[in-house]
Design a protein around this motif. Structure first.
Motif, PDB file in Angstrom:
ATOM      1  N   LEU A   1      39.628  39.250  33.896  1.00  0.00           N
ATOM      2  CA  LEU A   1      40.010  37.893  33.962  1.00  0.00           C
ATOM      3  C   LEU A   1      41.536  37.989  33.382  1.00  0.00           C
ATOM      4  N   ALA A   2      41.511  38.842  32.156  1.00  0.00           N
ATOM      5  CA  ALA A   2      42.567  38.941  31.310  1.00  0.00           C
ATOM      6  C   ALA A   2      43.719  39.501  32.307  1.00  0.00           C
ATOM      7  N   GLY A   3      43.663  40.621  32.848  1.00  0.00           N
ATOM      8  CA  GLY A   3      44.494  40.882  33.831  1.00  0.00           C
ATOM      9  C   GLY A   3      45.197  39.858  34.957  1.00  0.00           C
ATOM     10  N   ASN A   4      44.142  39.265  35.436  1.00  0.00           N
ATOM     11  CA  ASN A   4      44.426  38.164  36.335  1.00  0.00           C
ATOM     12  C   ASN A   4      45.341  37.190  35.513  1.00  0.00           C
ATOM     13  N   TRP A   5      45.188  36.695  34.596  1.00  0.00           N
ATOM     14  CA  TRP A   5      45.851  35.726  33.999  1.00  0.00           C
ATOM     15  C   TRP A   5      47.171  36.321  33.363  1.00  0.00           C
ATOM     16  N   VAL A   6      47.204  37.600  32.924  1.00  0.00           N
ATOM     17  CA  VAL A   6      48.660  38.054  32.222  1.00  0.00           C
ATOM     18  C   VAL A   6      49.287  38.278  33.596  1.00  0.00           C
ATOM     19  N   MET A   7      49.027  38.748  34.693  1.00  0.00           N
ATOM     20  CA  MET A   7      49.905  39.014  35.678  1.00  0.00           C
ATOM     21  C   MET A   7      50.057  37.604  36.468  1.00  0.00           C
ATOM     22  N   GLY A   8      49.021  36.475  36.487  1.00  0.00           N
ATOM     23  CA  GLY A   8      49.406  35.515  37.125  1.00  0.00           C
ATOM     24  C   GLY A   8      49.812  34.317  36.448  1.00  0.00           C
ATOM     25  N   GLU A   9      49.129  33.591  35.668  1.00  0.00           N
ATOM     26  CA  GLU A   9      49.861  32.431  34.979  1.00  0.00           C
ATOM     27  C   GLU A   9      50.967  32.822  34.153  1.00  0.00           C
ATOM     28  N   LEU A  10      50.483  33.812  33.339  1.00  0.00           N
ATOM     29  CA  LEU A  10      51.522  34.153  32.084  1.00  0.00           C
ATOM     30  C   LEU A  10      52.929  34.761  32.771  1.00  0.00           C
ATOM     31  N   ALA A  11      52.852  35.768  33.705  1.00  0.00           N
ATOM     32  CA  ALA A  11      53.980  36.331  34.296  1.00  0.00           C
ATOM     33  C   ALA A  11      54.691  35.488  34.969  1.00  0.00           C
ATOM     34  N   GLY A  12      54.178  34.414  35.584  1.00  0.00           N
ATOM     35  CA  GLY A  12      54.739  33.235  36.685  1.00  0.00           C
ATOM     36  C   GLY A  12      55.555  32.726  35.491  1.00  0.00           C
ATOM     37  N   ALA A  13      54.956  32.127  34.331  1.00  0.00           N
ATOM     38  CA  ALA A  13      55.832  31.119  33.451  1.00  0.00           C
ATOM     39  C   ALA A  13      56.778  32.168  32.839  1.00  0.00           C
ATOM     40  N   LEU A  14      56.581  33.467  32.575  1.00  0.00           N
ATOM     41  CA  LEU A  14      57.632  33.949  31.900  1.00  0.00           C
ATOM     42  C   LEU A  14      58.823  34.242  32.847  1.00  0.00           C
ATOM     43  N   ASN A  15      58.407  34.240  34.044  1.00  0.00           N
ATOM     44  CA  ASN A  15      59.480  34.677  35.100  1.00  0.00           C
ATOM     45  C   ASN A  15      60.506  33.433  35.403  1.00  0.00           C
ATOM     46  N   LYS A  16      59.636  32.298  35.320  1.00  0.00           N
ATOM     47  CA  LYS A  16      60.193  31.056  35.616  1.00  0.00           C
ATOM     48  C   LYS A  16      61.191  30.645  34.648  1.00  0.00           C
ATOM     49  N   ALA A  17      60.770  30.871  33.198  1.00  0.00           N
ATOM     50  CA  ALA A  17      61.672  30.552  31.913  1.00  0.00           C
ATOM     51  C   ALA A  17      62.573  31.626  31.696  1.00  0.00           C
TER      52      ALA A  17
ATOM     53  N   LEU B   1      61.956  34.758  30.572  1.00  0.00           N
ATOM     54  CA  LEU B   1      61.650  35.345  29.278  1.00  0.00           C
ATOM     55  C   LEU B   1      60.981  36.637  29.277  1.00  0.00           C
ATOM     56  N   ASP B   2      61.232  37.345  28.333  1.00  0.00           N
ATOM     57  CA  ASP B   2      60.333  38.880  28.140  1.00  0.00           C
ATOM     58  C   ASP B   2      59.320  38.573  27.488  1.00  0.00           C
ATOM     59  N   ILE B   3      58.094  39.382  27.892  1.00  0.00           N
ATOM     60  CA  ILE B   3      56.861  39.241  27.178  1.00  0.00           C
ATOM     61  C   ILE B   3      57.146  39.027  25.560  1.00  0.00           C
ATOM     62  N   THR B   4      57.919  39.669  25.016  1.00  0.00           N
ATOM     63  CA  THR B   4      58.192  39.655  23.538  1.00  0.00           C
ATOM     64  C   THR B   4      58.610  38.152  23.408  1.00  0.00           C
ATOM     65  N   GLU B   5      59.024  37.410  24.289  1.00  0.00           N
ATOM     66  CA  GLU B   5      59.273  36.341  23.856  1.00  0.00           C
ATOM     67  C   GLU B   5      58.482  34.882  24.223  1.00  0.00           C
ATOM     68  N   THR B   6      57.056  35.297  24.679  1.00  0.00           N
ATOM     69  CA  THR B   6      56.221  34.369  25.189  1.00  0.00           C
ATOM     70  C   THR B   6      55.964  33.274  23.955  1.00  0.00           C
ATOM     71  N   PRO B   7      55.783  31.990  24.226  1.00  0.00           N
ATOM     72  CA  PRO B   7      55.299  30.861  23.451  1.00  0.00           C
ATOM     73  C   PRO B   7      53.724  31.208  23.383  1.00  0.00           C
ATOM     74  N   VAL B   8      53.161  31.622  24.288  1.00  0.00           N
ATOM     75  CA  VAL B   8      51.691  31.644  24.040  1.00  0.00           C
ATOM     76  C   VAL B   8      51.444  33.116  23.924  1.00  0.00           C
ATOM     77  N   SER B   9      50.731  33.180  22.381  1.00  0.00           N
ATOM     78  CA  SER B   9      50.530  34.545  22.122  1.00  0.00           C
ATOM     79  C   SER B   9      49.298  35.036  22.658  1.00  0.00           C
ATOM     80  N   SER B  10      49.120  36.321  22.499  1.00  0.00           N
ATOM     81  CA  SER B  10      47.765  37.051  23.224  1.00  0.00           C
ATOM     82  C   SER B  10      46.677  36.417  22.595  1.00  0.00           C
ATOM     83  N   GLU B  11      46.610  36.213  21.436  1.00  0.00           N
ATOM     84  CA  GLU B  11      45.482  35.479  20.852  1.00  0.00           C
ATOM     85  C   GLU B  11      45.300  34.119  21.294  1.00  0.00           C
ATOM     86  N   MET B  12      46.151  33.196  21.653  1.00  0.00           N
ATOM     87  CA  MET B  12      46.062  32.031  22.164  1.00  0.00           C
ATOM     88  C   MET B  12      45.452  32.006  23.846  1.00  0.00           C
ATOM     89  N   LEU B  13      45.954  32.985  24.431  1.00  0.00           N
ATOM     90  CA  LEU B  13      45.645  33.317  25.804  1.00  0.00           C
ATOM     91  C   LEU B  13      44.035  33.620  25.881  1.00  0.00           C
TER      92      LEU B  13
END
Lengths: 95, 477, 484
Positions: free
Chosen positions: B342-358, B360-372
């Motif tokens: 589940l974690a892998g799907n979300w990180v590569m899916g929703e999160l990667a998509g949002a980062l890509n769109k914005a 941003l690099d993973i280090t700049e994500t507004p959604v922390s690993s804890e939040m996700l």
């Protein structure tokens, strides 16, 4: 080892020197004489002798990675031939 | 005829030291011109270089990560040439005896295809300054802030056979130096620069063809384009009966082509000799061991572990270990939600998509690993459906706070109360007598229609499994 | 006052017999009056000197200051001095005001020495007669048609003429010892790495070493103690305690073994010089030293090795003088190449250009192995000769130069003849050893120097032997006529 005028010009250019045409023969003669002189080295039996690049056979001392230089641009550029906005200026580089 | 390309790369990597390789001037990017150029960097008379220990440690670190030999003794030499961005008239580099030799790097090509690329050597050297040509009439302006910045030049064997392999190699090396935290790898700022040596030969031929060197291709995209262009150019040239000229070429990004450098092509005679200001660099085994202890888990080992411990496939493991930051993020999420898939799907899916769109690099994500991680926990404990979770993620991305706060504020909690759902289901059945009749007459695919109606009535918050179960029960009755 | 040694001047300052201001004014006055004949100074820094003297007097008054507080000295114009022009004897740096002090300058300042000016030298230290200076030749105070030697010719002449009690020099192939010998003063070339090279303009980095020049060996001991020491800015500078050199100079010479290399007494040595060296050896023998003949079989190759290695390093060291950031730039360059070539051709003199070209040639593709690498191999053989010799003897002794001072212009037309005037000094630089030159008499009115070569870091022993010799002789106390 005797150097001709074209070799003198070539070496001069590698060293970014221009030698006046009139001076070339004198340079060629002096340089040849110096090289003839150092050619004595050819007679030395050096087989198996490791080269010695430095009289101190010790390792390189290292420096800690800490900033200890401050900006002295103004001082450094006060003795520069040409600067503008903090940049050194040189004649245009043609690439 | 079938042709084979032979490619070797020379990558110049700026090391992330605080100070220059031979002086105590700062290396920060973007400072005002010449404010970080001290007397040593300017090549003033009488000043002397002193080697930065951190640069040496970083070179050792890279050498170890490449499985290479760390030379117990290496020598700095002077490479002599005149250029205004080279203040001393020579570059201090390593020539005959580099600090690192004989390593390798494994690249992944397809899901299960990998290839070992040899590393001939890696050596320490100083960067040059910058010449600015634009905006000046008749003059070139020189900024020496970059002069003396430590570089490690990694020279690969000519082991690559296509632009794709070259890009995979470059990406892998880029990822590695960032894993090791020896370079920021910032390609826009020139921290990671590549020269490509390219030749072609008839397939099956053992001898190498004449190569050209394409200078300064500084993005993965340009490397691919430049190499493909150059391969094609050479093949066409040879097929037309021509010959490849050994030369240095530049990649013109606007025209997507390489062209010979226009610099007056004089025979370069760099007159290398050992720098008499610098004694040989000796690296003791103790230092190597000390550095070895600081090595992080390297990408290949991490990838193996992800496949083994998390049950991820090769592709996902490669993606998730592309950078140390991404891998760390994924592992934190997986730990929090206790579901690696589940974690892998979300990180590569929703999160990667949002980062890509914005952008941003993973280090700049507004959604922390804890939040996700918390969000995914809420899927696991049935508080949220996957669909609603996406809405919550978007809200978190937009700064509306953590998952629980968003769920609470927006009232998105999934309906799992059996009796409440039963009441709603009964209302839906009552409101749709025709469909009820048809269903009961055997048209079972109408179940979907009822689910939809219930979801609509609950604004999507009903637990889908429970809705299914209750509907079948009520309709069946 | 000008006849006093540093040891005597320190005593005078301490007792209040005179002040540093008085002493400094006396030096400046002698320079003004006498230097027009000698041309020993490129720059006289009167204002800074008087301010420093004032500060020295104030420090002394409150019981502060270092060993040399208030003592006037001159620096060879190869040492960078913050705020005072540093030319290296070249048109290239005629306008160069260094933004920093050399380590040697810093240390002497910290010890309280007062800099009165910068001395003339061969351009970029390339020369053995001071005739390659852009600022004109220096004359030998003993014979005004003779050269003072080089490259530290200005420092040697200034000390010999009693313009200053001491000066700094640098020695790449004999540039402290040979002018010291030719001017009748004492000069010490320390072990490579003993003195920091930071801020000392490089000629040949693996050979260059700064050192003191003074009238007596005792003064050299005072000076080297102040100059030597660890400097993190020079990674070839050795981290090693600095002995109290002056403390050991009186030790007796009994048990000392002096080696005389037979190669230093053969063909090429002027008989008059040879006789004086023999007389000096006799003095030391009387003082209890054992004398032993030794061999340094590769000596004859030292000059050829040197004229590969030194020009090679120099050709690269001098590449930074390109007209871009400081120093001379030619007028109205057409383009970059024109700026490089004209700046360097106009900025450097003939000898410097010659050596840059030799260096460029021996490093170039196809010649590196035959010249540079071969020279480095022979360099090791030369050093190993010394290492073997020092297993048997404590000090090696011989002439500093094959002849006394030659005349101005005598050797300028033949570079090789000029190079051979350093035949006895060069091997020491190749090996990195310390060596001392002290006055040992006169040949036809021109001073002759005795060279003492020590083992690595054995400066104390050299100073001890030299001092004991000077206790027995008075060559070092002779003053050139006209400079009394």
């Amino acid at each position: 080892m005797s150097l001709g005028p074209s070799q003198v010009r070539e070496i001069a250019h590698l060293a970014r020197l221009t030698i006046d045409g009139n001076d070339i023969p004198a340079y060629a003669e002096n340089l040849s004489r110096i090289l003839d002189f150092v050619d004595q080295l050819g007679s030395a039996a050096t087989e198996g002798t490791a080269p010695l690049a430095h009289p101190l056979e010790m390792p390189q001392r290292l420096r800690a990675d800490a900033v200890d230089e401050e900006d002295q641009r103004e001082l450094f550029q006060s003795i520069a031939p040409a600067t503008q906005d903090g940049l050194y200026l040189v004649p245009k580089v043609i690439e | 005829m079938n042709w084979e390309a032979v490619i070797g790369l020379e990558v110049h990597i700026q090391l992330a030291t605080k100070t220059k390789i031979f002086s105590g001037a700062a290396t920060a990017y973007g400072a005002a011109p010449n404010t970080q150029a001290c007397a040593i960097d300017l090549g003033m008379p009488g000043v002397l270089p002193v080697l930065n220990e951190q640069a040496v440690r970083m070179a050792v670190k890279l050498g170890l990560a490449l499985g290479a030999t760390i030379a117990p003794r290496s020598v700095f030499a002077r490479k002599n040439y005149f250029y205004p961005d080279l203040p001393k008239g020579y570059q201090i580099s390593q020539y005959e005896l580099p600090v690192v030799a004989d390593g390798e790097l494994t690249i992944e090509l397809d899901a299960d295809v990998s290839k070992r690329i040899g590393i001939i050597r890696a050596h320490l050297e100083e960067d040059a300054g910058k010449s600015l040509h634009e905006g000046f009439e008749q003059v070139t302006a020189i900024d020496l802030n970059r002069a003396g910045t430590p570089l490690i030049e990694v020279v690969s064997a000519p082991d690559m056979r296509s632009a794709k392999e070259a890009v995979a190699y470059m990406k892998k090396l880029h990822s590695l130096v960032r894993y090791l935290e020896i370079s920021d790898g910032n390609m826009q700022e020139g921290s990671f620069r590549c020269d490509a040596n390219i030749s072609v030969r008839p397939l099956g031929e053992q001898r190498l063809g004449t190569r050209t060197e394409v200078k300064n291709v500084n993005s993965f995209r340009f490397v691919e384009r430049a190499i493909n262009y150059e391969i094609q150019r050479q093949i066409e040239l040879l097929e037309d009966g021509g010959k490849v000229v050994q030369e240095t070429r530049l990649f013109d990004t606007s025209r997507n082509e390489t062209r010979p450098m226009r610099t007056k092509e004089e025979a370069n005679d760099y007159r290398y000799f050992p720098d008499p200001d610098l004694l040989p660099l000796e690296i003791e085994p103790a230092l190597i061991e000390e550095v070895r202890k600081t090595l992080p888990e390297l990408p290949d080992a991490k990838r193996e572990r992800f496949m083994r411990d998390y049950g991820l496939d090769a592709y996902d493991s490669t993606v998730l270990t592309a950078s140390r930051a991404l891998a760390d993020y994924f592992e934190a999420v997986a730990a929090q939600c206790a579901d690696a898939k589940l974690a892998g799907n979300w990180v590569m899916g929703e999160l990667a998509g949002a980062l890509n769109k914005a952008g941003l690099d993973i280090t700049e994500t507004p959604v922390s690993s804890e939040m996700l991680g918390v969000l995914l926990q809420r899927i696991k404990d049935n508080t949220l459906s996957g669909k609603i979770a996406k809405e919550v993620f978007e809200a978190m991305w937009n700064g509306e706070g953590g998952a629980d706060a968003v769920i609470e504020r927006r009232g998105l909690k999934q309906l799992t109360d059996r009796s409440a759902l039963e009441a709603i289901i009964e209302e839906v059945i009552a409101a749709n007598p025709n469909q009820t009749q048809q269903y009961r007459a055997g048209k079972e695919k109408l179940l979907g229609f009822f689910v939809g109606q219930v979801m609509k009535a609950t604004k999507g918050q009903a637990n889908p499994q429970l809705v299914n179960e209750l509907l079948q029960e009520k309709l069946g009755g | 006052m000008h006849k006093k040694t540093i040891a005597q001047l320190v005593a005078g300052l301490r007792s209040g017999e005179f002040t540093s201001i008085e002493l400094t004014r006396a030096c400046l006055e002698r320079i003004r009056r006498l230097d027009s004949k000698l041309n020993a100074f490129i720059t006289v820094s009167e204002e800074q000197a008087l301010a420093a003297a004032q500060a020295a007097d104030s420090a002394r008054a409150v019981g502060q200051g270092g060993a040399l507080t208030g003592i006037p000295i001159a620096h060879k114009d190869i040492f960078c001095t913050r705020g005072v022009k540093t030319t290296c004897g070249s048109r290239m740096l005629d306008n160069f005001i260094a933004p920093y002090d050399a380590h040697v300058v810093e240390r002497l300042k910290a010890a309280g020495a007062v800099m009165v000016g910068k001395t003339n030298m061969d351009e970029f230290a390339m020369g053995s007669s001071n005739e390659t200076s852009f600022f004109g030749p220096v004359r030998n105070p003993w014979v005004d048609t003779a050269v003072p030697g080089g490259s530290s010719g200005g420092s040697a002449a200034a000390v010999a003429a009693r313009l200053v009690p001491a000066a700094t020099g640098t020695d790449t192939g004999g540039s402290i010892r040979q002018p010291a010998a030719l001017c009748g003063i004492s000069g010490l070339k320390p072990t490579y790495g003993r003195v920091s090279r930071y801020g000392m303009i490089a000629f040949a980095s693996s050979l260059d070493q700064g050192g003191p020049m003074a009238r007596t060996v005792e003064d050299l001991a005072w000076l080297i103690e102040a100059m030597a020491g660890f400097d993190p800015r020079d990674s070839t500078c050795v981290e090693r305690p600095v002995p109290r050199y002056a403390a050991g100079i009186d030790a007796p010479l009994t048990g000392l073994t002096i080696g005389l290399p037979k190669e230093y007494f053969g063909e090429g040595l002027s008989p008059a010089v040879g006789d004086l060296i023999q007389a000096a050896i006799d003095v030391l023998h009387r003082l209890g030293a054992q004398i032993k003949e030794i061999s340094l079989p590769n000596s004859r190759l030292a000059v050829p090795v040197y004229y590969v290695i030194a020009p090679a390093e120099a050709s690269s060291n001098l590449s930074r003088y390109d007209g871009a950031r400081y120093g001379y730039r030619c007028s109205q360059p057409r383009d970059l190449e024109d700026m490089y070539e004209r700046t360097r051709s106009e900025g450097f003199g003939a000898e410097v250009k010659r050596r840059i070209m030799v260096g460029t040639y021996v490093l170039s593709a196809g010649y590196y192995d035959a010249y540079y690498l071969k020279a480095q191999q022979v360099r090791r053989m030369i050093r190993d000769d010394f290492i073997r010799a020092f297993e048997e003897v404590d000090v090696i002794m011989g002439p500093t130069a094959p002849t006394a001072a030659f005349d101005l212009g005598e050797k300028t037309s033949d570079p090789v003849q000029m190079y051979l005037s350093d035949i006895y000094t060069i091997a020491v630089n190749l090996a990195g050893l310390p060596a001392l030159s002290i006055p040992t008499g006169f040949a036809a009115g021109r001073p002759v120097g005795l060279q003492l070569i020590g083992n690595f870091f054995a400066e104390e022993r050299l100073l001890n032997v030299g001092h004991r010799y000077q206790q027995e002789t008075d060559w070092h106390a002779r003053i050139p006529p006209g400079y009394e």
